[in-house]
Write an enzyme that holds these catalytic residues in place. Structure first.
Site, PDB file in Angstrom:
ATOM      1  N   GLU A 162       5.638  19.098 -24.699  1.00 58.97           N
ATOM      2  CA  GLU A 162       5.176  19.369 -23.328  1.00 58.97           C
ATOM      3  C   GLU A 162       5.820  20.642 -22.771  1.00 58.97           C
ATOM      4  O   GLU A 162       5.209  21.361 -21.988  1.00 58.97           O
ATOM      5  CB  GLU A 162       5.474  18.179 -22.405  1.00 58.97           C
ATOM      6  CG  GLU A 162       4.809  16.865 -22.803  1.00 58.97           C
ATOM      7  CD  GLU A 162       3.345  16.739 -22.361  1.00 58.97           C
ATOM      8  OE1 GLU A 162       2.826  17.661 -21.707  1.00 58.97           O
ATOM      9  OE2 GLU A 162       2.727  15.707 -22.699  1.00 58.97           O
TER      10      GLU A 162
ATOM     11  N   HIS B 110      -4.237  17.267 -24.614  1.00 62.09           N
ATOM     12  CA  HIS B 110      -4.201  15.835 -24.307  1.00 62.09           C
ATOM     13  C   HIS B 110      -5.492  15.094 -24.634  1.00 62.09           C
ATOM     14  O   HIS B 110      -5.463  13.889 -24.859  1.00 62.09           O
ATOM     15  CB  HIS B 110      -3.853  15.619 -22.830  1.00 62.09           C
ATOM     16  CG  HIS B 110      -2.383  15.782 -22.557  1.00 62.09           C
ATOM     17  ND1 HIS B 110      -1.709  16.958 -22.782  1.00 62.09           N
ATOM     18  CD2 HIS B 110      -1.447  14.894 -22.110  1.00 62.09           C
ATOM     19  CE1 HIS B 110      -0.428  16.805 -22.465  1.00 62.09           C
ATOM     20  NE2 HIS B 110      -0.243  15.566 -22.054  1.00 62.09           N
TER      21      HIS B 110
ATOM     22  N   GLU C 101      -6.072  16.630  -8.978  1.00 62.96           N
ATOM     23  CA  GLU C 101      -6.820  17.032 -10.168  1.00 62.96           C
ATOM     24  C   GLU C 101      -8.300  17.227  -9.897  1.00 62.96           C
ATOM     25  O   GLU C 101      -9.149  16.630 -10.538  1.00 62.96           O
ATOM     26  CB  GLU C 101      -6.622  16.006 -11.301  1.00 62.96           C
ATOM     27  CG  GLU C 101      -7.069  16.556 -12.641  1.00 62.96           C
ATOM     28  CD  GLU C 101      -6.579  15.735 -13.834  1.00 62.96           C
ATOM     29  OE1 GLU C 101      -5.822  14.780 -13.632  1.00 62.96           O
ATOM     30  OE2 GLU C 101      -6.957  16.085 -14.941  1.00 62.96           O
TER      31      GLU C 101
ATOM     32  N   LYS D 126       4.934  22.813 -13.562  1.00 57.35           N
ATOM     33  CA  LYS D 126       4.131  21.655 -13.162  1.00 57.35           C
ATOM     34  C   LYS D 126       4.062  21.544 -11.641  1.00 57.35           C
ATOM     35  O   LYS D 126       2.994  21.279 -11.076  1.00 57.35           O
ATOM     36  CB  LYS D 126       4.684  20.375 -13.776  1.00 57.35           C
ATOM     37  CG  LYS D 126       3.832  19.171 -13.408  1.00 57.35           C
ATOM     38  CD  LYS D 126       3.802  18.086 -14.422  1.00 57.35           C
ATOM     39  CE  LYS D 126       2.798  17.012 -14.003  1.00 57.35           C
ATOM     40  NZ  LYS D 126       2.869  15.823 -14.834  1.00 57.35           N
TER      41      LYS D 126
ATOM     42  N   ARG E  41       0.829  -1.231   0.000  1.00 53.68           N
ATOM     43  CA  ARG E  41       0.000   0.000   0.000  1.00 53.68           C
ATOM     44  C   ARG E  41       0.852   1.265   0.000  1.00 53.68           C
ATOM     45  O   ARG E  41       0.496   2.288   0.587  1.00 53.68           O
ATOM     46  CB  ARG E  41      -0.953   0.021   1.201  1.00 53.68           C
ATOM     47  CG  ARG E  41      -1.992  -1.092   1.141  1.00 53.68           C
ATOM     48  CD  ARG E  41      -3.190  -0.845   2.027  1.00 53.68           C
ATOM     49  NE  ARG E  41      -4.001  -2.051   2.073  1.00 53.68           N
ATOM     50  CZ  ARG E  41      -3.860  -3.021   2.955  1.00 53.68           C
ATOM     51  NH1 ARG E  41      -2.943  -2.909   3.910  1.00 53.68           N
ATOM     52  NH2 ARG E  41      -4.621  -4.088   2.914  1.00 53.68           N
TER      53      ARG E  41
ATOM     54  N   HIS F 137      -4.847  12.038 -26.746  1.00 57.60           N
ATOM     55  CA  HIS F 137      -5.107  10.658 -26.310  1.00 57.60           C
ATOM     56  C   HIS F 137      -5.992   9.923 -27.311  1.00 57.60           C
ATOM     57  O   HIS F 137      -5.796   8.742 -27.579  1.00 57.60           O
ATOM     58  CB  HIS F 137      -5.784  10.652 -24.938  1.00 57.60           C
ATOM     59  CG  HIS F 137      -4.841  10.918 -23.803  1.00 57.60           C
ATOM     60  ND1 HIS F 137      -5.288  11.195 -22.532  1.00 57.60           N
ATOM     61  CD2 HIS F 137      -3.491  10.931 -23.745  1.00 57.60           C
ATOM     62  CE1 HIS F 137      -4.235  11.393 -21.747  1.00 57.60           C
ATOM     63  NE2 HIS F 137      -3.136  11.240 -22.459  1.00 57.60           N
TER      64      HIS F 137
ATOM     65  N   HIS G  51       3.406   9.902 -27.878  1.00 52.44           N
ATOM     66  CA  HIS G  51       2.571  10.755 -27.034  1.00 52.44           C
ATOM     67  C   HIS G  51       2.761  12.253 -27.310  1.00 52.44           C
ATOM     68  O   HIS G  51       1.794  12.986 -27.532  1.00 52.44           O
ATOM     69  CB  HIS G  51       2.848  10.444 -25.558  1.00 52.44           C
ATOM     70  CG  HIS G  51       2.096  11.313 -24.596  1.00 52.44           C
ATOM     71  ND1 HIS G  51       0.733  11.227 -24.435  1.00 52.44           N
ATOM     72  CD2 HIS G  51       2.515  12.298 -23.760  1.00 52.44           C
ATOM     73  CE1 HIS G  51       0.337  12.122 -23.533  1.00 52.44           C
ATOM     74  NE2 HIS G  51       1.405  12.782 -23.109  1.00 52.44           N
TER      75      HIS G  51
ATOM     76  N   LYS H 173       1.340  11.329 -10.748  1.00 52.66           N
ATOM     77  CA  LYS H 173       0.349  10.533 -11.486  1.00 52.66           C
ATOM     78  C   LYS H 173       1.041   9.284 -12.003  1.00 52.66           C
ATOM     79  O   LYS H 173       2.085   9.368 -12.659  1.00 52.66           O
ATOM     80  CB  LYS H 173      -0.182  11.323 -12.678  1.00 52.66           C
ATOM     81  CG  LYS H 173      -1.431  12.102 -12.396  1.00 52.66           C
ATOM     82  CD  LYS H 173      -2.076  12.469 -13.726  1.00 52.66           C
ATOM     83  CE  LYS H 173      -3.232  13.413 -13.546  1.00 52.66           C
ATOM     84  NZ  LYS H 173      -3.871  13.722 -14.837  1.00 52.66           N
TER      85      LYS H 173
ATOM     86  N   ASN I 242      -3.724  19.200 -19.038  1.00 50.95           N
ATOM     87  CA  ASN I 242      -4.207  18.339 -20.116  1.00 50.95           C
ATOM     88  C   ASN I 242      -4.398  19.092 -21.427  1.00 50.95           C
ATOM     89  O   ASN I 242      -4.956  18.536 -22.377  1.00 50.95           O
ATOM     90  CB  ASN I 242      -5.518  17.673 -19.710  1.00 50.95           C
ATOM     91  CG  ASN I 242      -5.296  16.621 -18.641  1.00 50.95           C
ATOM     92  OD1 ASN I 242      -4.321  15.886 -18.693  1.00 50.95           O
ATOM     93  ND2 ASN I 242      -6.178  16.579 -17.664  1.00 50.95           N
TER      94      ASN I 242
ATOM     95  N   ARG J  96      -5.451  21.468 -11.916  1.00 54.91           N
ATOM     96  CA  ARG J  96      -4.501  20.549 -12.537  1.00 54.91           C
ATOM     97  C   ARG J  96      -4.938  20.101 -13.918  1.00 54.91           C
ATOM     98  O   ARG J  96      -4.117  19.714 -14.751  1.00 54.91           O
ATOM     99  CB  ARG J  96      -4.277  19.337 -11.616  1.00 54.91           C
ATOM    100  CG  ARG J  96      -3.215  18.397 -12.136  1.00 54.91           C
ATOM    101  CD  ARG J  96      -2.713  17.432 -11.085  1.00 54.91           C
ATOM    102  NE  ARG J  96      -1.716  16.538 -11.663  1.00 54.91           N
ATOM    103  CZ  ARG J  96      -0.883  15.784 -10.983  1.00 54.91           C
ATOM    104  NH1 ARG J  96      -0.921  15.793  -9.673  1.00 54.91           N
ATOM    105  NH2 ARG J  96      -0.019  14.997 -11.585  1.00 54.91           N
TER     106      ARG J  96
END
Lengths: 373, 373
Positions: free
Chosen positions: A190, A252, A241, A231, A126, A256, A271, A148, A249, A245
């Site tokens: 980016e 993105h 997010e 960032k 965990r 995506h 990407h 992330k 994106n 945040r």
């Protein structure tokens, strides 16, 4: 080794705050930087077959010099490695290495290795300590910062994962010299994104200095540090997010969908290239919605084109699916609330905002137009 | 339906605080309770083949009455379902159901279903809303409260998972009437545990009233509520098990080793039985270390024996591995720091504490003695 130009960006997350070190020679110095922060003497190192031949030995030697034992796992390179199967393999490897709470799991590689390894580190016992050593520009300015993590699913990219902050990020700027031009450019998309979100001055600086950034040295380290700081600022304000945040994106959602449409086949689209096309589309769509001027979209397109990035869907080799199918991929993307579409749009250079009520019908006609269908 | 005896335990976790409702008829009323708290209209329901025939239809009808569409998935029953394979299946099911951020994933079942489903809910889209409807006593008083989720690995139990708090727990006390005596007893071990940790009065009350708790009605609801409150108090103070929360592992270090030694074969040993034996061992080991009196160990043993729980390793059917192998399982358990063994030991009735410097050699001789080897 010129440590004068080394930069240190601090991600301010209370008792989980951490450093991002950016500069030359950091892999060779990794053992010292890690031992200064963590007490553990066992580290699992997850890397891929492209990175391992260059950097695995220098890293393990640097750790050994501090009395830290390493347990390396070398995975296949490529986006397909972000799968359930490899996730299982990494979890099992970390458990077999008996990594305890003061030890750590190290990701040595690009975004794929970082995302996959971070997810495993986030769930083994965990939550296990985690160090990012990103070896691509994309990973240094984006995926290694902010916690992330995740893997892909047949339903889409990054749909399964956790937020798990690293304890340290080491961005060695020397390793970028061995990247292919194409891979460096993909990461640059980016970098440009941070300017387009809310740093118009940075975008202008990039327009004038991108060649120095590509060449290496201080301009490159500066661009990486500005990106990491941008960032880190967003992440410190909105770790999970819930709002702000989402700005990260930009480009993105379209990106995506295009990655999914090309089955994550890196021969066709990586990407950062998807993000480049996606950012141009986001600016064009903003113009279509009368939010920003078409000139801005042309300016963004011109810069990304100048550095050699693709800027329109017809530059993607092979057939693309029809607009309806791209829209379907967009609605299965994470950024959907109550059936409405959320996009990052813009009102001007560096004036991006979260639009969470974009009508699907507008997106569909826009995509049809762009695909010429 | 007698709502007068319904209890509400609040788990105080700031903006992630939630209610545990305990009482009769809660499955039939689930739709109303859920709709009062969540806006979403799509819910994935994960259950198992033992529970589904009794409670899946009443639950989905109750949700349908509030306009909530359900997407059920029925898995095999048993500890082996807490596997990577089923975890993958659940993640995929939740994604296919297009559960969005205001929707939820519901676990309808015992601890296995709750732990597995909670893990999937914790990682799909990096965290999806989650509702626990525990159908065993064990799940009602322990696993459904506190946000620990996870699956087993070949290296041990619960080694892979996340902390992911539910949005609501509905503990329907009626469902316990259909449990086998053996399963009810196994859950009772965890109830008794809360007394042994730090509630000597509760343990004494149980010694005098356990038959009423087994019979049902108000005594049972009271025992569940005291147990949930005890756990909620600990979780509110130490959500991520950095200290205090470890006390909840009383009896679990020995217990997990025995579960591993019997290959999680429920015909031989279920979790609560392992905990029962483990609690007796922890008290006996505390006496051996001169921390508490042997009389206390005998008193604990007598009560657990009276309710019909196993209290020593020789009551486990079949061969057990040698002491060395049990110790090996203990050192692979989560509660290991820097090679030293951490156990929950006691100084008296309801005076448990975290001992994190227990010599492995002492544990080994103790286990050898107990196994008569």
């Amino acid at each position: 080794m010129n440590t004068e130009i080394e930069k240190n960006v601090r991600v301010e997350l209370g008792d989980r705050a951490y450093d991002i070190l950016i500069g030359p020679g950091l892999i060779a110095r990794a053992g010292r930087e890690i031992a200064a922060r963590l007490k553990g003497k066992r580290m699992a190192v997850i890397t891929d077959e492209h990175v391992a031949p260059f950097y695995l030995a220098p890293l393990t030697e640097s750790l050994a010099a501090e009395g830290i034992q390493t347990f390396p796992l070398v995975l296949p390179a490529g986006e397909k490695t972000k799968s359930f199967e490899h996730f299982m393999t990494v979890c099992d490897h970390v458990l077999a290495a008996k990594i305890e709470r003061n030890d750590a799991v190290i990701a040595l590689g690009g975004g794929v290795i970082g995302d996959l390894t971070g997810f495993a580190a986030g769930v083994v016992r965990r939550g296990t300590r985690f160090i990012q050593i990103p070896t691509s520009l994309l990973a240094q300015v984006d995926s290694s910062v902010g916690g992330k993590t995740g893997i892909n699913s047949r339903h889409g990219k990054n749909l399964i994962g956790v937020f798990h902050q690293p304890d340290l990020v080491l961005a060695d700027s020397d390793v970028l010299d061995t990247l292919s031009k194409r891979e460096f450019r993909a990461g640059y998309a980016e970098v440009a994104k941070y300017g387009l979100i809310d740093k118009p001055d940075f975008f202008e600086w990039l327009e004038g200095n991108w060649q120095s950034v590509f060449a290496g040295g201080e301009a490159r380290i500066n661009a990486i540090a500005v990106s990491c700081q941008a960032k880190a600022d967003v992440v410190a304000k909105d770790e999970r997010e819930n709002g702000l945040r989402a700005l990260l994106n930009l480009g993105h959602t379209f990106g995506h969908a295009l990655e999914a449409a090309t089955q994550y086949d890196s021969a066709r689209l990586v990407h950062g290239e998807g993000v480049s096309i996606g950012m141009v589309l986001a600016h064009q769509f903003s113009a279509r919605m009368n939010l920003a001027s078409p000139d801005l979209a042309r300016r963004v397109e011109a810069h990304l084109k100048a550095v050699g990035l693709p800027v329109s869907m017809d530059q993607i080799p092979g057939e693309l699916p029809p607009a309806e199918q791209l829209l379907e991929a967009i609605t299965q993307d994470k950024k959907v609330k109550g059936g409405k579409l959320t996009f990052i749009l813009t009102r001007g250079l560096g004036e991006s905002f979260v639009a969470d009520d974009v009508p699907a019908s507008e997106v569909l006609s826009f995509l049809k137009e762009k695909l010429g269908s």
